[in-house]
Design a protein around this motif. Sequence first.
Motif, PDB file in Angstrom:
ATOM      1  N   ALA A  91      64.449  19.045 -45.854  1.00 27.64           N
ATOM      2  CA  ALA A  91      63.917  18.240 -46.705  1.00 27.64           C
ATOM      3  C   ALA A  91      64.887  17.292 -47.278  1.00 27.64           C
ATOM      4  O   ALA A  91      64.256  16.249 -47.839  1.00 27.64           O
ATOM      5  N   ALA A  92      65.988  17.665 -47.272  1.00 29.07           N
ATOM      6  CA  ALA A  92      67.015  16.621 -47.656  1.00 29.07           C
ATOM      7  C   ALA A  92      67.452  15.679 -46.666  1.00 29.07           C
ATOM      8  O   ALA A  92      68.132  14.609 -46.716  1.00 29.07           O
ATOM      9  N   GLY A  93      66.843  15.714 -45.263  1.00 35.47           N
ATOM     10  CA  GLY A  93      66.975  14.808 -44.270  1.00 35.47           C
ATOM     11  C   GLY A  93      68.047  15.546 -43.256  1.00 35.47           C
ATOM     12  O   GLY A  93      68.398  14.771 -42.334  1.00 35.47           O
ATOM     13  N   HIS A  94      69.026  16.327 -43.565  1.00 38.02           N
ATOM     14  CA  HIS A  94      70.149  16.451 -42.891  1.00 38.02           C
ATOM     15  C   HIS A  94      69.877  16.936 -41.492  1.00 38.02           C
ATOM     16  O   HIS A  94      70.412  16.964 -40.487  1.00 38.02           O
ATOM     17  N   ILE A  95      68.776  18.006 -41.497  1.00 34.49           N
ATOM     18  CA  ILE A  95      68.271  18.588 -40.212  1.00 34.49           C
ATOM     19  C   ILE A  95      66.796  17.814 -39.830  1.00 34.49           C
ATOM     20  O   ILE A  95      65.991  17.778 -40.704  1.00 34.49           O
ATOM     21  N   ALA A  96      66.734  17.183 -38.812  1.00 34.92           N
ATOM     22  CA  ALA A  96      65.538  16.712 -38.384  1.00 34.92           C
ATOM     23  C   ALA A  96      64.835  17.301 -37.210  1.00 34.92           C
ATOM     24  O   ALA A  96      63.563  16.990 -36.920  1.00 34.92           O
ATOM     25  N   TYR A  97      65.565  18.215 -36.382  1.00 38.43           N
ATOM     26  CA  TYR A  97      65.026  18.841 -35.292  1.00 38.43           C
ATOM     27  C   TYR A  97      65.387  20.374 -35.339  1.00 38.43           C
ATOM     28  O   TYR A  97      66.747  20.491 -35.316  1.00 38.43           O
ATOM     29  N   VAL A  98      64.659  21.212 -35.212  1.00 40.56           N
ATOM     30  CA  VAL A  98      64.905  22.509 -34.965  1.00 40.56           C
ATOM     31  C   VAL A  98      64.368  22.996 -33.571  1.00 40.56           C
ATOM     32  O   VAL A  98      63.130  23.105 -33.321  1.00 40.56           O
ATOM     33  N   ASP A 111      55.118  29.485 -28.635  1.00 40.70           N
ATOM     34  CA  ASP A 111      56.184  28.635 -28.041  1.00 40.70           C
ATOM     35  C   ASP A 111      55.445  27.206 -28.023  1.00 40.70           C
ATOM     36  O   ASP A 111      54.310  27.026 -28.010  1.00 40.70           O
ATOM     37  N   GLY A 112      56.273  26.124 -28.148  1.00 37.16           N
ATOM     38  CA  GLY A 112      56.053  24.715 -27.828  1.00 37.16           C
ATOM     39  C   GLY A 112      56.547  23.905 -28.735  1.00 37.16           C
ATOM     40  O   GLY A 112      57.306  24.591 -29.658  1.00 37.16           O
ATOM     41  N   THR A 113      56.299  22.787 -28.873  1.00 40.71           N
ATOM     42  CA  THR A 113      56.666  21.816 -29.956  1.00 40.71           C
ATOM     43  C   THR A 113      55.492  21.229 -30.903  1.00 40.71           C
ATOM     44  O   THR A 113      54.448  21.104 -30.303  1.00 40.71           O
ATOM     45  N   ARG A 114      55.971  21.188 -32.070  1.00 44.39           N
ATOM     46  CA  ARG A 114      55.011  20.712 -33.140  1.00 44.39           C
ATOM     47  C   ARG A 114      55.830  19.875 -34.106  1.00 44.39           C
ATOM     48  O   ARG A 114      56.879  20.426 -34.275  1.00 44.39           O
ATOM     49  N   ALA A 115      55.123  19.113 -34.780  1.00 48.54           N
ATOM     50  CA  ALA A 115      56.055  18.138 -35.817  1.00 48.54           C
ATOM     51  C   ALA A 115      55.147  18.494 -37.055  1.00 48.54           C
ATOM     52  O   ALA A 115      53.767  18.286 -37.044  1.00 48.54           O
ATOM     53  N   PHE A 116      55.812  18.730 -38.185  1.00 46.64           N
ATOM     54  CA  PHE A 116      54.948  18.528 -39.516  1.00 46.64           C
ATOM     55  C   PHE A 116      55.816  17.782 -40.614  1.00 46.64           C
ATOM     56  O   PHE A 116      57.238  17.630 -40.194  1.00 46.64           O
ATOM     57  N   HIS A 117      55.593  17.961 -41.722  1.00 40.71           N
ATOM     58  CA  HIS A 117      56.282  17.285 -42.809  1.00 40.71           C
ATOM     59  C   HIS A 117      56.665  18.462 -43.961  1.00 40.71           C
ATOM     60  O   HIS A 117      55.980  19.252 -44.140  1.00 40.71           O
ATOM     61  N   VAL A 118      57.715  18.199 -44.427  1.00 42.22           N
ATOM     62  CA  VAL A 118      58.287  18.765 -45.588  1.00 42.22           C
ATOM     63  C   VAL A 118      58.559  18.060 -46.912  1.00 42.22           C
ATOM     64  O   VAL A 118      59.058  17.092 -46.591  1.00 42.22           O
ATOM     65  N   GLY A 119      58.023  18.465 -47.818  1.00 47.78           N
ATOM     66  CA  GLY A 119      58.047  17.572 -49.259  1.00 47.78           C
ATOM     67  C   GLY A 119      57.558  18.319 -50.229  1.00 47.78           C
ATOM     68  O   GLY A 119      57.337  19.409 -50.327  1.00 47.78           O
ATOM     69  N   LEU A 127      58.578  22.818 -53.230  1.00 44.26           N
ATOM     70  CA  LEU A 127      58.870  22.326 -51.913  1.00 44.26           C
ATOM     71  C   LEU A 127      57.568  23.133 -50.941  1.00 44.26           C
ATOM     72  O   LEU A 127      57.603  23.934 -51.162  1.00 44.26           O
ATOM     73  N   ARG A 128      57.035  22.214 -50.171  1.00 44.13           N
ATOM     74  CA  ARG A 128      56.084  22.719 -49.222  1.00 44.13           C
ATOM     75  C   ARG A 128      55.946  22.138 -48.111  1.00 44.13           C
ATOM     76  O   ARG A 128      56.662  21.100 -47.586  1.00 44.13           O
ATOM     77  N   VAL A 129      55.033  22.602 -47.025  1.00 49.21           N
ATOM     78  CA  VAL A 129      55.135  21.762 -45.808  1.00 49.21           C
ATOM     79  C   VAL A 129      53.455  21.641 -45.540  1.00 49.21           C
ATOM     80  O   VAL A 129      52.564  22.369 -46.133  1.00 49.21           O
ATOM     81  N   ASP A 130      53.258  20.732 -44.597  1.00 47.73           N
ATOM     82  CA  ASP A 130      51.890  20.441 -44.206  1.00 47.73           C
ATOM     83  C   ASP A 130      51.376  20.986 -42.866  1.00 47.73           C
ATOM     84  O   ASP A 130      50.401  20.648 -42.379  1.00 47.73           O
ATOM     85  N   SER A 131      52.382  22.156 -42.622  1.00 47.02           N
ATOM     86  CA  SER A 131      52.094  22.999 -41.319  1.00 47.02           C
ATOM     87  C   SER A 131      50.855  24.134 -41.770  1.00 47.02           C
ATOM     88  O   SER A 131      51.209  24.661 -42.702  1.00 47.02           O
ATOM     89  N   THR A 132      49.918  24.246 -40.809  1.00 49.26           N
ATOM     90  CA  THR A 132      48.747  25.447 -41.086  1.00 49.26           C
ATOM     91  C   THR A 132      49.236  26.470 -40.195  1.00 49.26           C
ATOM     92  O   THR A 132      48.195  27.343 -40.102  1.00 49.26           O
ATOM     93  N   GLU A 133      50.247  26.567 -39.781  1.00 51.10           N
ATOM     94  CA  GLU A 133      50.593  27.669 -38.977  1.00 51.10           C
ATOM     95  C   GLU A 133      50.549  28.974 -40.073  1.00 51.10           C
ATOM     96  O   GLU A 133      51.070  29.059 -41.112  1.00 51.10           O
ATOM     97  N   PRO A 134      50.084  30.094 -39.326  1.00 51.00           N
ATOM     98  CA  PRO A 134      50.072  31.396 -40.364  1.00 51.00           C
ATOM     99  C   PRO A 134      51.202  31.649 -40.984  1.00 51.00           C
ATOM    100  O   PRO A 134      51.314  32.339 -42.034  1.00 51.00           O
ATOM    101  N   THR A 153      60.874  18.114 -36.628  1.00 52.09           N
ATOM    102  CA  THR A 153      60.029  18.723 -35.329  1.00 52.09           C
ATOM    103  C   THR A 153      60.834  19.819 -34.885  1.00 52.09           C
ATOM    104  O   THR A 153      61.887  20.106 -34.898  1.00 52.09           O
ATOM    105  N   PHE A 154      60.044  20.725 -34.453  1.00 49.89           N
ATOM    106  CA  PHE A 154      60.171  22.116 -34.393  1.00 49.89           C
ATOM    107  C   PHE A 154      59.798  22.643 -32.902  1.00 49.89           C
ATOM    108  O   PHE A 154      58.364  22.682 -32.567  1.00 49.89           O
ATOM    109  N   THR A 155      60.824  23.246 -31.997  1.00 52.04           N
ATOM    110  CA  THR A 155      60.202  23.623 -31.026  1.00 52.04           C
ATOM    111  C   THR A 155      60.732  25.225 -30.679  1.00 52.04           C
ATOM    112  O   THR A 155      61.769  25.662 -31.244  1.00 52.04           O
ATOM    113  N   VAL A 156      59.780  25.874 -30.220  1.00 52.17           N
ATOM    114  CA  VAL A 156      59.909  27.214 -29.895  1.00 52.17           C
ATOM    115  C   VAL A 156      59.954  27.506 -28.423  1.00 52.17           C
ATOM    116  O   VAL A 156      59.093  27.301 -27.751  1.00 52.17           O
ATOM    117  N   ALA A 157      60.913  28.237 -27.833  1.00 55.09           N
ATOM    118  CA  ALA A 157      61.127  28.817 -26.530  1.00 55.09           C
ATOM    119  C   ALA A 157      61.697  30.103 -26.408  1.00 55.09           C
ATOM    120  O   ALA A 157      62.322  30.655 -27.341  1.00 55.09           O
TER     121      ALA A 157
END
Length: 380
Positions: A91-98, A111-119, A127-134, A153-157
């Motif tokens: 949210a502070a911009g320090h981390i953009a990719y996980v 698994d896979g890559t998705r992008a969402f926003h935190v604000g 502080l909340r996200v617009d991700s609809t993941e359970p 941007t968030f990738t899971v593998a």
Amino acid sequence: MAENTGDIVLPPTKRFRKIPIYVVEEHNDALQFIYSAIGGKKLPLEGTTLLHLDAHPDMLIDRKLKGTEARAGRNLLPLLQIENWIVPAAAAGHIAYVVWLRPPWAKQFRDGTRAFHVGDQPTTGLLRVDSTEPYYLSDALYSSHLINKRKLTFTVAELSDMSTSKQTIQELAETINISQPYVLDIDLDFFSTGNPFLLQYENIGLYDLLEPIFELKLPESDDEKEMEKAVELRERQLEELEKLFLYLEEHGNLEKYEGEKTELFDKVSRLSDVVIAEAEKLGEPPDWWLVFAAGCTRDQGGLPHHTSSEEQIRNMITSGLKPLLQRLPPPVLITVARSTEDGYCPPHQVELIQSLVLQTLSEVYDTDEPALHYLRVNTY
């Protein structure tokens, strides 16, 4: 595939002579070293990638954390816990990719890559996200409207515990597409994972008894209004549960509870009778806040639990971790979390795992002697 898109991030102006390794006990303590590297211009102010090996995503947000607090620099650090330290830094911009590399038994995200926003949620500033993941709906962290938002941007593998071919490792390295600058972050519970809540009143199967009380009812569609309604109901459920267990913590029972006698009240009341009876057998008062904490992990299947054999641990490191790291560029810094005092990395295995991981890191990279921060008192 995680790609560093968007604005160009300038490289840091300075470099560590050797790659530092910081070993902490509680995982959120790793963030202070990332912030220090930013302050020392070893990492850029914005856009860093976090390569996160862990049995848990650690991608939640404290439901009461405000966006202004997340953007308050090091003043944020004391407000964090082990499960919610990454997204506030985003949210502070320090981390953009996980990139979350998970063991086979951890399935909190697909698994896979998705992008969402935190604000910030506009009306509350929370502080909340617009991700609809359970994962986020279960903590009522979704909001369709955000201000001061940042893209994450968030990738899971999966990094398998089985003998892995060179081709599989190479494909994984290409999939996660790690580029500099990045932080390598390893939780030792990646290699062997405990669920400490399973031990809590295990004779009555408390962890399973909590499931119907804390269960999440997912919306039937991904319509925005349906999502918002589901989050509102979930927020009410969690607030009522918190109120009930806080009352139990203060009064020991619900006999004189003056709140509304809802269906949820009835469920918690029946549970409290069972827990009190078991606690009396054990000769100890119930820790109701710990029961509440256990319940908050119970939806969506609960926390992962897998005690690895020593052979499996060694194989995960020699056939999984080491060859993968050899195919990636070197990180700017490395953080390692023990996660054993809270029971997530089995205490009888943590020293073995730590020694093997640190040995591997020294073989792959030109590193400094590990800074064993967990042996010192944490100060901010």
